[in-house]
Scaffold this motif. Sequence first.
Motif, PDB file in Angstrom:
ATOM      1  N   ASP A 347      -1.590   8.023   7.544  1.00  0.00           N
ATOM      2  CA  ASP A 347      -3.045   7.967   7.587  1.00  0.00           C
ATOM      3  C   ASP A 347      -3.523   7.126   8.768  1.00  0.00           C
ATOM      4  OD1 ASP A 347      -2.856   9.332   5.218  1.00  0.00           O
ATOM      5  OD2 ASP A 347      -3.193   7.560   3.958  1.00  0.00           O
ATOM      6  N   ASP A 439       0.381  -1.882  -4.015  1.00  0.00           N
ATOM      7  CA  ASP A 439       0.249  -0.465  -4.379  1.00  0.00           C
ATOM      8  C   ASP A 439      -0.140   0.423  -3.205  1.00  0.00           C
ATOM      9  OD1 ASP A 439       0.826  -1.054  -7.063  1.00  0.00           O
ATOM     10  OD2 ASP A 439      -1.271  -1.569  -7.471  1.00  0.00           O
ATOM     11  N   ALA A 441      -0.005   2.646   0.137  1.00  0.00           N
ATOM     12  CA  ALA A 441       0.944   3.546   0.804  1.00  0.00           C
ATOM     13  C   ALA A 441       0.265   4.105   2.037  1.00  0.00           C
ATOM     14  CB  ALA A 441       1.365   4.676  -0.131  1.00  0.00           C
ATOM     15  N   ASP A 443       0.518   6.866   3.466  1.00  0.00           N
ATOM     16  CA  ASP A 443       0.313   8.319   3.517  1.00  0.00           C
ATOM     17  C   ASP A 443      -0.351   8.859   2.245  1.00  0.00           C
ATOM     18  OD1 ASP A 443       2.386   7.886   1.790  1.00  0.00           O
ATOM     19  OD2 ASP A 443       3.801   9.247   2.764  1.00  0.00           O
ATOM     20  N   ASP A 444      -1.107   7.995   1.528  1.00  0.00           N
ATOM     21  CA  ASP A 444      -1.706   8.436   0.266  1.00  0.00           C
ATOM     22  C   ASP A 444      -3.182   8.801   0.386  1.00  0.00           C
ATOM     23  OD1 ASP A 444      -2.785   5.948   0.643  1.00  0.00           O
ATOM     24  OD2 ASP A 444      -2.247   5.152  -1.335  1.00  0.00           O
ATOM     25  N   ARG A 446      -5.668   6.859   0.881  1.00  0.00           N
ATOM     26  CA  ARG A 446      -6.547   5.854   0.292  1.00  0.00           C
ATOM     27  C   ARG A 446      -6.355   4.510   0.985  1.00  0.00           C
ATOM     28  NH1 ARG A 446      -8.950   7.554  -4.155  1.00  0.00           N
ATOM     29  NH2 ARG A 446      -9.443   5.468  -4.920  1.00  0.00           N
ATOM     30  N   ASP A 448      -6.706   0.186   0.502  1.00  0.00           N
ATOM     31  CA  ASP A 448      -6.612  -0.851  -0.514  1.00  0.00           C
ATOM     32  C   ASP A 448      -7.291  -2.116  -0.013  1.00  0.00           C
ATOM     33  OD1 ASP A 448      -4.333  -0.154  -2.848  1.00  0.00           O
ATOM     34  OD2 ASP A 448      -4.238   1.061  -1.027  1.00  0.00           O
ATOM     35  N   THR A 482      -9.555  -0.072  -4.576  1.00  0.00           N
ATOM     36  CA  THR A 482      -9.021   1.001  -3.743  1.00  0.00           C
ATOM     37  C   THR A 482     -10.000   2.157  -3.676  1.00  0.00           C
ATOM     38  OG1 THR A 482      -7.136   2.503  -3.433  1.00  0.00           O
ATOM     39  CG2 THR A 482      -7.825   2.073  -5.695  1.00  0.00           C
ATOM     40  N   HIS A 515      -6.642  11.222   6.225  1.00  0.00           N
ATOM     41  CA  HIS A 515      -5.340  11.446   5.592  1.00  0.00           C
ATOM     42  C   HIS A 515      -4.392  12.247   6.490  1.00  0.00           C
ATOM     43  CE1 HIS A 515      -2.358  11.923   2.592  1.00  0.00           C
ATOM     44  NE2 HIS A 515      -2.632  13.179   2.270  1.00  0.00           N
TER      45      HIS A 515
END
Length: 524
Positions: A347, A439, A441, A443-444, A446, A448, A482, A515
Amino acid sequence: MQQLSRGARLTWGATCLLLFGLLTWAVAVDQPLLRRLDDRGAPVEAWATDIGWLREALAIVEDLFGTVGITAYVVVLAVVLVALSQRAAAVLVVLVTGLTAAATTGVKTWVGRDRPDWQDPGDLLTNFAFPSGHASSIVALMGVVLVTTVLLVRPVGVRRLVWLATPLLVVLVGLDRVLLGRHYPSDVVGGYLLGAGVLLVCWAVVDPPATSRAVDAAPLPEVYTSARQLAVVVNPSKVDDLAKFTATVTAMARAAGWSEPTWHHTTVEDPGAGMAEAAAVAGADLVIVCGGDGTVREVCAELAGTGVPVGIVPAGTGNLLARNLGVPLLLRSALDVALSGQDQAIDLVEVDGDGMELTHFLVMAGMGFDAAIMEGVNEDFKKKVGWLAYVVSGFKAIMFPPVRVEVSIDGGEWTRHRARTILVGNVGYLQAGMPLLPDAAIDDGRLDLVLLHPRRLGSWIPLAWRVIARRPRTDDLVNRKTGATISLRASAEAPRQLDGDAIGPGRELHMRCLHGRVLVRVPR
């Protein structure tokens, strides 16, 4: 040392071993000239110290670099190298130290030279004296440490420390043997020559290349229909020896089947975007970027959406993106991943705010205490001591006043908070390897958010414990949120940073996760 050819290593190694052979002959026949040079008798005997505290210190040195100590250091070093996938380097370490120990024992037995008469009678060594085992083993060990550091370690601070420490330890151990009355000077010189000769000859035979997990992986399907074009974007200020770096990249690229690299050097005015654009326009199939997180960010943002993968050779102080992607920090290992690794879509985060143009980050954005640390770092000091400059700046800013901030997640209602530092991350591990966003990542799709609010100096201790232990509980001390978009709005101007680079004070940051926008090379 990295440019020393195999022929040169063999030549110098053979020279050391020849000189050792001549010295061994002189000792065996009790050559008069050597006896005079050794000055056996009152003058050398006077070198042996009888000062209590000094003898105790020298005895500690003797124990630290005796057979047991050297063996332990060799085992630890070899295990570390194997864990880092540097198996050839581990073989070199074991081979050099093992052969040196065996040769030392063999020559000792053959020559049979007695120890000096002026040893401490309460602590006598009765085995043979020539050559000194301490001297040969310390040269062998420090030699392989120096070789592996030069070949595999990039941070200049670490290399300088090794270059300074290794010769000092060699001299210290040599003096220790004479001052304790364990050896004649020629015993120590013989040990030095033997250790150096074995080291150089073995290094000529076993020349350790850096390897990575990509080496053992199955080859990727070939998707190129023509010669693979390679471009390299490098920040010259982050490279100690640009000519050596260029030669290393060129040689490894050629061995991996890539074309002759085209080179693009960043400037103060253009930290990488223009160079990445030029590489993409020229048809590069891969762009390797060598620099800090700022340079990596500029190149990745420019190549986002182009399908051109980016190989990362970390050369900064933090190297946060490389660490979170598992890219090795060792130069040759990072190059191997860049040239032979697999592509991963990660991302990219679009960010704007008051007083700043639309830009991007890959790792994190921050407001408050952490940004004050970045602003307070002295660049000249950072070049000398590396990450310790951030520690010093952190102590100076540790009680940075709390910020009143409003937060909106995914366009929702604004919520009010107080925090000393506000971090929005695209990865889980941030400064000093702290799992501030466990939590997260890359490549998710999102982002945080973590808000940290230690109310007093002592509150940093439970905060650090909760972060390190990855406690999931959230409250006013550690609060996490998040979302795909995050907006921050402070009540007053506060320091701000992107990927560790200060961007000036302001009140707002608006971030949107794009993303899977960037392709990067990671270990297989």
